[in-house]
Design a protein around this motif. Sequence first.
Motif, PDB file in Angstrom:
ATOM      1  N   LYS A  61     -19.217  19.663 -32.172  1.00 21.57           N
ATOM      2  CA  LYS A  61     -17.761  19.698 -32.355  1.00 21.57           C
ATOM      3  C   LYS A  61     -17.089  18.417 -31.882  1.00 21.57           C
ATOM      4  O   LYS A  61     -15.893  18.246 -32.060  1.00 21.57           O
ATOM      5  N   VAL A  62     -17.858  17.504 -31.284  1.00 21.13           N
ATOM      6  CA  VAL A  62     -17.289  16.228 -30.846  1.00 21.13           C
ATOM      7  C   VAL A  62     -17.021  15.383 -32.080  1.00 21.13           C
ATOM      8  O   VAL A  62     -17.845  15.287 -32.982  1.00 21.13           O
ATOM      9  N   ASN A  63     -15.842  14.779 -32.108  1.00 21.05           N
ATOM     10  CA  ASN A  63     -15.419  13.984 -33.245  1.00 21.05           C
ATOM     11  C   ASN A  63     -14.615  12.807 -32.724  1.00 21.05           C
ATOM     12  O   ASN A  63     -13.691  12.992 -31.951  1.00 21.05           O
ATOM     13  N   HIS A  64     -15.010  11.603 -33.135  1.00 18.23           N
ATOM     14  CA  HIS A  64     -14.265  10.404 -32.775  1.00 18.23           C
ATOM     15  C   HIS A  64     -14.111   9.528 -34.011  1.00 18.23           C
ATOM     16  O   HIS A  64     -15.054   9.351 -34.773  1.00 18.23           O
ATOM     17  N   ARG A  65     -12.922   8.994 -34.186  1.00 17.97           N
ATOM     18  CA  ARG A  65     -12.629   8.051 -35.263  1.00 17.97           C
ATOM     19  C   ARG A  65     -13.041   8.595 -36.630  1.00 17.97           C
ATOM     20  O   ARG A  65     -13.567   7.879 -37.467  1.00 17.97           O
ATOM     21  N   GLY A  66     -12.836   9.888 -36.820  1.00 19.46           N
ATOM     22  CA  GLY A  66     -13.120  10.498 -38.107  1.00 19.46           C
ATOM     23  C   GLY A  66     -14.576  10.826 -38.365  1.00 19.46           C
ATOM     24  O   GLY A  66     -14.929  11.262 -39.447  1.00 19.46           O
TER      25      GLY A  66
END
Length: 142
Positions: free
Chosen positions: A83-88
Amino acid sequence: LSTRRIHLVKAGVEAIRREGQGYRLYLSQGELRISSAPILATGFEGGFAPVRELFHWEGATPLLKEESDESTRTPGLFLVGPKVNHRGTAFCFIYKFRARFPVVAQAIAERLGVDPGPLEVYRKRGMWADDLAACCTSRCAC
């Protein structure tokens, strides 16, 4: 489901109280008295229902600090996994999200005043995703 050793109950647990040598569980569908400590399993529903209020959200994505994957709402609460999301880009694949474990471990170690040096073995093996510009360019269908 009940065996002689385990009794599984699918119900919302509203409270647990210790009573003598046992426990009373106050469930969404009544009460249950048991003699051993209950095991609370909340992860089978999927999603963030148990901790939803501990994160700020952007749509269906929990907002996290990029440098540590820490909740922007609840200091000291870190999120690891798909579920980790960074910069799309989602860290949806195990090889992506496990490379964030040392990033989180370093943040925790530094706060506790523990030497994070032993974590460097992960960086040497290419399993340290702290440069989001370099590591997060692949897109997944998920």
